[in-house]
Design an enzyme around this catalytic site. Structure first.
Site, PDB file in Angstrom:
ATOM      1  N   HIS A 219     -42.403 -31.748  18.946  1.00 18.58           N
ATOM      2  CA  HIS A 219     -41.223 -30.994  18.542  1.00 18.58           C
ATOM      3  C   HIS A 219     -39.961 -31.850  18.496  1.00 18.58           C
ATOM      4  O   HIS A 219     -39.197 -31.813  17.531  1.00 18.58           O
ATOM      5  CB  HIS A 219     -41.036 -29.841  19.534  1.00 18.58           C
ATOM      6  CG  HIS A 219     -40.304 -28.714  18.947  1.00 18.58           C
ATOM      7  ND1 HIS A 219     -40.913 -27.586  18.495  1.00 18.58           N
ATOM      8  CD2 HIS A 219     -39.000 -28.567  18.678  1.00 18.58           C
ATOM      9  CE1 HIS A 219     -40.008 -26.781  17.991  1.00 18.58           C
ATOM     10  NE2 HIS A 219     -38.836 -27.356  18.098  1.00 18.58           N
TER      11      HIS A 219
ATOM     12  N   ASP B  99     -52.264 -33.810   7.494  1.00 21.26           N
ATOM     13  CA  ASP B  99     -53.591 -33.304   7.853  1.00 21.26           C
ATOM     14  C   ASP B  99     -54.698 -34.077   7.167  1.00 21.26           C
ATOM     15  O   ASP B  99     -55.746 -34.345   7.769  1.00 21.26           O
ATOM     16  CB  ASP B  99     -53.701 -31.812   7.500  1.00 21.26           C
ATOM     17  CG  ASP B  99     -53.083 -30.940   8.580  1.00 21.26           C
ATOM     18  OD1 ASP B  99     -53.311 -31.228   9.766  1.00 21.26           O
ATOM     19  OD2 ASP B  99     -52.358 -29.996   8.242  1.00 21.26           O
TER      20      ASP B  99
ATOM     21  N   CYS C 207     -46.283 -34.016   0.050  1.00 16.67           N
ATOM     22  CA  CYS C 207     -45.306 -33.368   0.936  1.00 16.67           C
ATOM     23  C   CYS C 207     -45.544 -33.709   2.403  1.00 16.67           C
ATOM     24  O   CYS C 207     -44.857 -33.196   3.276  1.00 16.67           O
ATOM     25  CB  CYS C 207     -45.286 -31.857   0.725  1.00 16.67           C
ATOM     26  SG  CYS C 207     -46.824 -31.053   1.170  1.00 16.67           S
TER      27      CYS C 207
ATOM     28  N   GLU D 107     -55.278 -31.055   1.530  1.00 17.01           N
ATOM     29  CA  GLU D 107     -55.157 -31.647   2.866  1.00 17.01           C
ATOM     30  C   GLU D 107     -56.482 -31.610   3.621  1.00 17.01           C
ATOM     31  O   GLU D 107     -56.595 -32.154   4.714  1.00 17.01           O
ATOM     32  CB  GLU D 107     -54.043 -30.963   3.673  1.00 17.01           C
ATOM     33  CG  GLU D 107     -54.156 -29.459   3.748  1.00 17.01           C
ATOM     34  CD  GLU D 107     -52.950 -28.804   4.429  1.00 17.01           C
ATOM     35  OE1 GLU D 107     -52.197 -29.483   5.140  1.00 17.01           O
ATOM     36  OE2 GLU D 107     -52.784 -27.578   4.260  1.00 17.01           O
TER      37      GLU D 107
END
Ligand code: PEP
Ligand code: MG
Length: 562
Positions: free
Chosen positions: A193, A446, A491, A422
């Site tokens: 985070h 991913d 992205c 992904e």
């Protein structure tokens, strides 16, 4: 001396090292009690005062986060207030103090016990709350010991590089951006985070710098390199001078507020990734050509209950408004065992990254999916630049199902429909997907993890987890070719990596979606490139058989964009 960690937010910072919250929870000194309180009533009064001050601090941080980053970030912080008001946390602390415990010892014993229980629960949302409880307990214990985390973070002056064992989301949102030039932590990984927030705020950051706090004295002068992942302590003067020049040169990057072209005139769209209205506003200010990925899950994660169709439609309209006519690609809810959502029950799974995530989860929770698709259809009817993208697609059948749901719940919807690439199976079938969708977007975060079987958040696998692995680069090449005339963007975080601009353009990608603050730098690099030279150099990179050969071949591309 140089301490090395994981680079998570680019740029250079020079400053005095300030250590905040250096102790891990277990080290809290229970004899730290200030003053001369001795009766149980005095101790309880101290405790109540510490809780009240903590409540006021958290409320203030949430209010500032709301202004700076939007409602979703504020809501994440406000969840911590629930802990302070929870009798299951408060009553046992009072009981322990009444039976003779020191207040900080009582706070820690109850906080650790509650966190342990939460951490062992099946529901991933409740499991995640363990970190909130520990964060709140730490804040109250700090207050009891006469320390103020907020004071430590706010009372800084001069140029500061902040060092911590770990920075919680509340700490990261509470930073004084006028003085904090960089962040370095002992724990964390690229997708933790604090790392994501540092990137969104544009602060150079290094995480996983193991041994830092033991090796360095507070107040030392440090040079932090958020691109190389290093923190040099008390470096020689010429290193400091060079870093200062670099840091100063990087700060006021000119915003290029229009689509850019390479030196030879090839148009490249530089879009932004966003998760809140404030992100979108910032992206527009940084000159983004649109929003290439709007992560809708943050709206769901930041609300205490599931947002209904109207609440979603209102939020998506605010996003489209903030984009000021630029195109916006909304991604449907991408959660699973790893990203819990209040109000959405997800069974605990042995292997959440291979479990019920993304489109698998929304197809299995039709009321949630239906409401989101209806809200997006309403938004698209009012804002023509809206597209919708489906995450974690692994086969054409999932797209068939999505179309069927759309026919049923939002017939006549006008948005363009796309899919994320992904999952390796989607990469292998990309030509088939390309025939059935309006656009594709490659999620390199991913895709890299699944191709290399290396968890993107695992600090011990960072040497394996690399978007520059020859297999990942060859997959990106095949995806681009397989997509043929269907527009395909990148992205994942790779799109904003300073080493990747020439490479991705050389591979044939014409749309890059990156963190908002990175938009000016990416546009800047694009303008320096010649696409023909980038293609030729990329062919050499693609022939590399080993990771280290890629690194060597990349240098030619870096020289092209220098
Ligand atoms: C990705 O996987 O690259 C991606 C953009 O999606 P997220 O990081 O939200 O999983
Ligand atoms: Mg993804």
């Amino acid at each position: 001396m140089i301490v090395t960690g994981v680079p998570v937010s680019g740029g250079t910072a020079v400053g005095r090292l300030v250590v905040v919250g250096a102790h891990v929870p277990a080290d809290v000194d229970v004899d730290d009690r200030p003053g001369s309180a001795s009766t149980v009533e005095d101790l309880i009064a101290l405790l109540v005062a510490a809780v009240d001050t903590s409540r006021a601090e958290i409320t203030a941080i949430a209010a500032e986060a709301r202004e700076r980053l939007g409602d979703e970030s504020a809501a994440i912080i406000e969840l911590q207030l629930l802990v302070l008001d929870d009798p299951e946390w408060w009553n046992p602390i009072l009981d322990q103090v009444r039976s003779g415990s020191e207040p900080s010892a009582a706070v820690w014993s109850v906080t650790s016990a509650v966190a342990e229980v939460l951490g062992s629960l099946e529901d991933p949302y409740l499991r995640e709350r363990a970190a909130d409880v520990l964060d709140v307990g730490q804040r109250v214990a700090d207050r009891l010991a006469g320390r103020s985390r907020r004071g430590a973070l706010r009372g800084l002056s001069g140029d500061v590089v902040l060092a911590a064992y770990e920075l919680s989301p509340t700490d990261t949102l509470d930073l004084d951006l006028d003085v904090v030039r960089g962040i370095v932590t002992e724990t964390g990984a690229r997708t933790s985070h604090a790392a994501i927030l540092a990137r969104q705020l544009g602060i150079p950051a290094v995480v996983g710098a193991t041994g830092l706090l033991e090796a360095v004295a507070a107040g030392s002068l440090v040079v932090l390199d958020g691109d190389a992942g290093t923190c040099e302590i008390n470096p020689e003067q010429h290193v400091v001078d060079r870093a200062r020049t670099k840091a100063a040169g990087a700060a006021p990057r000119a915003v290029i507020d229009h689509p850019v072209t390479t030196r030879d005139g090839l148009k490249i769209r530089v879009l932004a990734n966003a998760s809140s209205v404030a992100d979108v506003e910032r992206a527009v200010a940084y000159g983004a050509d649109g929003i290439g990925l709007y992560r809708t899950e943050f709206l769901f994660m930041g609300s205490p209950e599931l947002p209904d169709e109207d609440a979603q439609a209102e939020h998506y309209a605010a996003v489209a408004e903030a984009a000021c006519g630029r195109p916006v690609t909304f991604r449907t809810l991408d959660v699973g065992g790893d990203k819990p959502v209040p109000g959405l029950h997800v069974e605990a799974e042995e292997n959440p990254f291979l479990g019920v995530r993304g489109i698998r989860l929304t197809l299995a929770n039709r009321p949630v999916f239906d409401a989101q698709l209806r809200a997006l259809a309403r938004t698209a009817a009012a804002y023509p630049g809206v597209s919708v993208m489906i995450p974690m697609v692994s086969g054409l059948e999932e797209l068939d199902e999505v179309r069927e749901v759309l026919r049923e719940v939002a017939p006549g919807s006008t948005f363009r429909l796309g899919a994320m690439v992904e999952v390796p199976s989607a990469a292998l079938l990309v030509d088939e997907f390309a025939r059935e969708v309006d656009f594709l977007s490659v999620g390199t975060n991913d895709l890299t993890a699944y191709l290399l079987a290396a968890d993107r958040g695992n600090l011990h696998l960072q040497h394996l987890y690399s978007e520059f692995h020859p297999a990942v680069l060859r997959a990106l090449d095949q995806i681009r070719r397989g997509a043929a005339d269907t527009p395909v963007s990148i992205c994942g975080e790779l799109a904003g990596d300073p080493r990747a601009s020439g490479l991705l353009i050389g591979l044939g990608y014409r749309r890059l979606s990156v963190s908002g603050p990175l938009v000016p730098a990416v546009k800047d690099r694009v303008r320096r490139l010649d696409s023909g030279a980038a293609t030729a150099a990329t062919d050499t990179v693609l022939r590399a058989r080993r990771h280290r050969d890629v690194e060597a071949a990349l240098q030619v591309l870096l020289d092209l964009q220098a």
